[in-house]
Design a protein around this motif. Structure first.
Motif, PDB file in Angstrom:
ATOM      1  N   PHE A 106     -17.465  27.946  -9.109  1.00 41.84           N
ATOM      2  CA  PHE A 106     -17.044  26.661  -9.669  1.00 41.84           C
ATOM      3  C   PHE A 106     -16.265  25.813  -8.660  1.00 41.84           C
ATOM      4  CE2 PHE A 106     -17.324  29.174 -13.754  1.00 41.84           C
ATOM      5  CZ  PHE A 106     -18.522  28.573 -14.154  1.00 41.84           C
ATOM      6  N   TYR A 107     -15.496  26.465  -7.806  1.00 47.13           N
ATOM      7  CA  TYR A 107     -14.762  25.696  -6.797  1.00 47.13           C
ATOM      8  C   TYR A 107     -15.733  25.047  -5.811  1.00 47.13           C
ATOM      9  CZ  TYR A 107     -11.560  24.349  -3.111  1.00 47.13           C
ATOM     10  OH  TYR A 107     -10.873  23.626  -2.173  1.00 47.13           O
ATOM     11  N   ASN A 108     -16.696  25.820  -5.339  1.00 49.14           N
ATOM     12  CA  ASN A 108     -17.678  25.265  -4.413  1.00 49.14           C
ATOM     13  C   ASN A 108     -18.508  24.169  -5.073  1.00 49.14           C
ATOM     14  OD1 ASN A 108     -16.965  26.912  -2.237  1.00 49.14           O
ATOM     15  ND2 ASN A 108     -18.310  28.566  -2.900  1.00 49.14           N
ATOM     16  N   MET A 109     -18.839  24.361  -6.347  1.00 50.86           N
ATOM     17  CA  MET A 109     -19.595  23.343  -7.061  1.00 50.86           C
ATOM     18  C   MET A 109     -18.793  22.055  -7.191  1.00 50.86           C
ATOM     19  SD  MET A 109     -21.254  23.538 -10.907  1.00 50.86           S
ATOM     20  CE  MET A 109     -22.135  25.058 -10.488  1.00 50.86           C
ATOM     21  N   ALA A 110     -17.512  22.171  -7.540  1.00 52.67           N
ATOM     22  CA  ALA A 110     -16.657  20.987  -7.670  1.00 52.67           C
ATOM     23  C   ALA A 110     -16.551  20.249  -6.343  1.00 52.67           C
ATOM     24  CB  ALA A 110     -15.274  21.398  -8.173  1.00 52.67           C
ATOM     25  N   CYS A 111     -16.351  21.010  -5.252  1.00 56.09           N
ATOM     26  CA  CYS A 111     -16.236  20.391  -3.927  1.00 56.09           C
ATOM     27  C   CYS A 111     -17.539  19.721  -3.505  1.00 56.09           C
ATOM     28  CB  CYS A 111     -15.839  21.438  -2.890  1.00 56.09           C
ATOM     29  SG  CYS A 111     -14.128  22.019  -3.052  1.00 56.09           S
ATOM     30  N   ASN A 112     -18.664  20.387  -3.759  1.00 54.25           N
ATOM     31  CA  ASN A 112     -19.955  19.826  -3.363  1.00 54.25           C
ATOM     32  C   ASN A 112     -20.270  18.540  -4.122  1.00 54.25           C
ATOM     33  OD1 ASN A 112     -20.446  21.876  -1.520  1.00 54.25           O
ATOM     34  ND2 ASN A 112     -21.550  23.153  -2.993  1.00 54.25           N
ATOM     35  N   ILE A 113     -19.986  18.537  -5.423  1.00 55.21           N
ATOM     36  CA  ILE A 113     -20.235  17.338  -6.221  1.00 55.21           C
ATOM     37  C   ILE A 113     -19.347  16.196  -5.745  1.00 55.21           C
ATOM     38  CG2 ILE A 113     -19.981  16.333  -8.534  1.00 55.21           C
ATOM     39  CD1 ILE A 113     -20.799  19.055  -9.670  1.00 55.21           C
ATOM     40  N   PHE A 114     -18.074  16.504  -5.493  1.00 50.75           N
ATOM     41  CA  PHE A 114     -17.149  15.479  -5.033  1.00 50.75           C
ATOM     42  C   PHE A 114     -17.554  14.934  -3.665  1.00 50.75           C
ATOM     43  CE2 PHE A 114     -13.437  14.382  -2.451  1.00 50.75           C
ATOM     44  CZ  PHE A 114     -12.956  13.308  -3.178  1.00 50.75           C
ATOM     45  N   GLU A 115     -17.820  15.836  -2.734  1.00 51.97           N
ATOM     46  CA  GLU A 115     -18.113  15.411  -1.361  1.00 51.97           C
ATOM     47  C   GLU A 115     -19.411  14.609  -1.266  1.00 51.97           C
ATOM     48  OE1 GLU A 115     -18.028  18.972   0.931  1.00 51.97           O
ATOM     49  OE2 GLU A 115     -15.843  19.154   0.854  1.00 51.97           O
ATOM     50  N   LEU A 173      -8.198  19.383  -5.940  1.00 53.05           N
ATOM     51  CA  LEU A 173      -8.964  20.442  -5.294  1.00 53.05           C
ATOM     52  C   LEU A 173      -8.142  21.162  -4.226  1.00 53.05           C
ATOM     53  CD1 LEU A 173     -12.397  18.609  -5.017  1.00 53.05           C
ATOM     54  CD2 LEU A 173     -11.803  20.494  -6.559  1.00 53.05           C
ATOM     55  N   LYS A 174      -7.286  20.434  -3.524  1.00 55.35           N
ATOM     56  CA  LYS A 174      -6.400  21.068  -2.540  1.00 55.35           C
ATOM     57  C   LYS A 174      -5.415  22.003  -3.233  1.00 55.35           C
ATOM     58  CE  LYS A 174      -6.335  17.654   1.238  1.00 55.35           C
ATOM     59  NZ  LYS A 174      -5.490  16.668   1.962  1.00 55.35           N
ATOM     60  N   HIS A 175      -4.831  21.551  -4.338  1.00 55.51           N
ATOM     61  CA  HIS A 175      -3.880  22.396  -5.062  1.00 55.51           C
ATOM     62  C   HIS A 175      -4.562  23.656  -5.594  1.00 55.51           C
ATOM     63  CE1 HIS A 175      -1.094  18.743  -5.791  1.00 55.51           C
ATOM     64  NE2 HIS A 175      -0.612  19.505  -4.831  1.00 55.51           N
ATOM     65  N   ILE A 176      -5.770  23.508  -6.099  1.00 60.46           N
ATOM     66  CA  ILE A 176      -6.531  24.657  -6.591  1.00 60.46           C
ATOM     67  C   ILE A 176      -6.745  25.664  -5.458  1.00 60.46           C
ATOM     68  CG2 ILE A 176      -8.806  25.411  -7.352  1.00 60.46           C
ATOM     69  CD1 ILE A 176      -7.522  24.295  -9.685  1.00 60.46           C
ATOM     70  N   ASN A 177      -7.172  25.165  -4.312  1.00 61.51           N
ATOM     71  CA  ASN A 177      -7.456  26.031  -3.171  1.00 61.51           C
ATOM     72  C   ASN A 177      -6.200  26.752  -2.687  1.00 61.51           C
ATOM     73  OD1 ASN A 177      -9.171  27.023  -0.963  1.00 61.51           O
ATOM     74  ND2 ASN A 177      -7.965  25.657   0.336  1.00 61.51           N
ATOM     75  N   THR A 178      -5.095  26.021  -2.587  1.00 62.83           N
ATOM     76  CA  THR A 178      -3.838  26.622  -2.138  1.00 62.83           C
ATOM     77  C   THR A 178      -3.348  27.669  -3.129  1.00 62.83           C
ATOM     78  OG1 THR A 178      -3.227  24.553  -1.030  1.00 62.83           O
ATOM     79  CG2 THR A 178      -1.468  26.145  -1.421  1.00 62.83           C
ATOM     80  N   THR A 179      -3.492  27.367  -4.420  1.00 62.07           N
ATOM     81  CA  THR A 179      -3.076  28.308  -5.463  1.00 62.07           C
ATOM     82  C   THR A 179      -3.823  29.626  -5.338  1.00 62.07           C
ATOM     83  OG1 THR A 179      -2.638  26.477  -6.985  1.00 62.07           O
ATOM     84  CG2 THR A 179      -2.852  28.676  -7.944  1.00 62.07           C
ATOM     85  N   GLN A 222     -13.176  36.630  -9.130  1.00 64.30           N
ATOM     86  CA  GLN A 222     -13.116  35.765  -7.959  1.00 64.30           C
ATOM     87  C   GLN A 222     -14.461  35.104  -7.670  1.00 64.30           C
ATOM     88  OE1 GLN A 222     -11.835  37.747  -4.346  1.00 64.30           O
ATOM     89  NE2 GLN A 222     -10.949  35.861  -3.550  1.00 64.30           N
ATOM     90  N   ASP A 223     -15.548  35.828  -7.931  1.00 63.25           N
ATOM     91  CA  ASP A 223     -16.880  35.262  -7.699  1.00 63.25           C
ATOM     92  C   ASP A 223     -17.126  34.052  -8.606  1.00 63.25           C
ATOM     93  OD1 ASP A 223     -17.391  37.138  -5.783  1.00 63.25           O
ATOM     94  OD2 ASP A 223     -18.615  38.428  -7.065  1.00 63.25           O
ATOM     95  N   ASP A 224     -16.642  34.118  -9.830  1.00 63.08           N
ATOM     96  CA  ASP A 224     -16.783  32.985 -10.748  1.00 63.08           C
ATOM     97  C   ASP A 224     -15.992  31.787 -10.230  1.00 63.08           C
ATOM     98  OD1 ASP A 224     -18.264  34.460 -12.845  1.00 63.08           O
ATOM     99  OD2 ASP A 224     -16.394  35.578 -13.006  1.00 63.08           O
ATOM    100  N   TYR A 225     -14.789  32.072  -9.760  1.00 61.68           N
ATOM    101  CA  TYR A 225     -13.968  31.005  -9.198  1.00 61.68           C
ATOM    102  C   TYR A 225     -14.663  30.363  -8.005  1.00 61.68           C
ATOM    103  CZ  TYR A 225     -10.568  28.876  -6.097  1.00 61.68           C
ATOM    104  OH  TYR A 225      -9.939  28.004  -5.247  1.00 61.68           O
ATOM    105  N   ALA A 226     -15.203  31.179  -7.101  1.00 55.18           N
ATOM    106  CA  ALA A 226     -15.876  30.661  -5.918  1.00 55.18           C
ATOM    107  C   ALA A 226     -17.050  29.775  -6.304  1.00 55.18           C
ATOM    108  CB  ALA A 226     -16.352  31.820  -5.038  1.00 55.18           C
TER     109      ALA A 226
END
Length: 265
Positions: free
Chosen positions: A10-19, A43-49, A4-8
């Protein structure tokens, strides 16, 4: 094991780069507008999943309600995440942006929506359908003027979801997982599958078992990050200077090594 830490990470990195860069992209090249629309959905689908994958739910609208784990919805969303990524990569992650290919994709989408004109149950919806009819005519005219040759199947995809993913360079592990899930949990068979598997294990057991899907989620996130960053470089975005992609590159190398073992097997 990917956790889960790895997911967090990369997910945060993807969101930060996008935003931090979507406004730059929109202002620099309007042809990338739909990329950002698709990225938000991805990104929404990833988060909901991930949220659904790690939680048990309450079925409390019947007498004697109980908790359960919604396996089929998790798998359906994982498949959607893959299809989101393939769509984005096919239209935007190549060397050059193919505007005719993108316009054909838009035309297919608008035409598909136009099939349901009887659903215009409000004045706003009727106006929206009429407005989109104008877009359909505009896109069709533009493609005709450009001598665009539409695919024989009248579909925007040149091949299956699985094959197209492989052609785009998405990790074989990810493509194989999508193919497996599509074969065994497609919506057409979903109800029967739920009857066969429901309540056989405690929800917490299912949550632990499904943690293996963090590898899939991290893989699609990393592929998205690399493709999005490539576009930013192409557009000479200065915002990239402070972004450390060391972990992204390391994970990409890991997936390439994993794919080699799959190919050998």
């Amino acid at each position: 094991m990917v956790k889960q830490d790895d997911y967090a990470l990369f997910y945060n990195m993807a969101c930060n780069i996008f935003e931090s860069s979507y406004k730059f992209i929109n202002e620099t090249d309007e042809n990338y507008y739909f990329l950002n629309v698709a990225a938000i959905k991805f990104l929404k689908h990833i988060n909901t999943t991930e949220m659904l994958m790690t939680n048990e739910l309450d079925l409390n609208h019947i007498e004697g309600g109980f908790t359960y784990y919604d396996t089929s919805s998790v798998v359906a969303l994982l498949r959607v995440c893959y299809e989101n990524l393939v769509t984005i990569a096919y239209h935007y992650f190549g060397e050059e942006l193919d505007n005719d290919r993108l316009d054909w994709y838009k035309l297919c989408g608008y035409r598909n929506r136009a099939k349901n004109k009887e659903l215009a149950i409000s004045p706003d919806m009727a106006d929206k359908i009429q407005y989109e009819q104008g877009i359909i005519e505009e896109l069709a005219t533009k493609l005709k003027q450009n001598n665009f040759k539409k695919p024989k199947k009248n579909d925007w995809k040149p091949s299956s979801w699985y094959q197209l993913g492989q052609e785009l360079g998405i990790p074989t592990y990810v493509c194989n997982k999508y193919s497996f899930w599509s074969s065994h949990t497609h919506s057409g068979f979903d109800s029967l599958m739920q009857v066969n598997t429901a309540h056989k294990a405690h929800p917490m057991e299912e949550i632990e078992r499904n943690k293996v899907n963090y590898l899939f989620l991290c893989s699609v996130l990393v592929f998205f990050i690399e493709g999005y960053v490539k576009i930013l470089r192409k557009l000479d975005c200065s915002l990239l200077e402070g972004i450390d992609l060391t972990d992204v590159r390391s994970f990409t190398r890991f997936m390439k090594s994993l794919d080699k073992t799959i190919s050998v097997a």
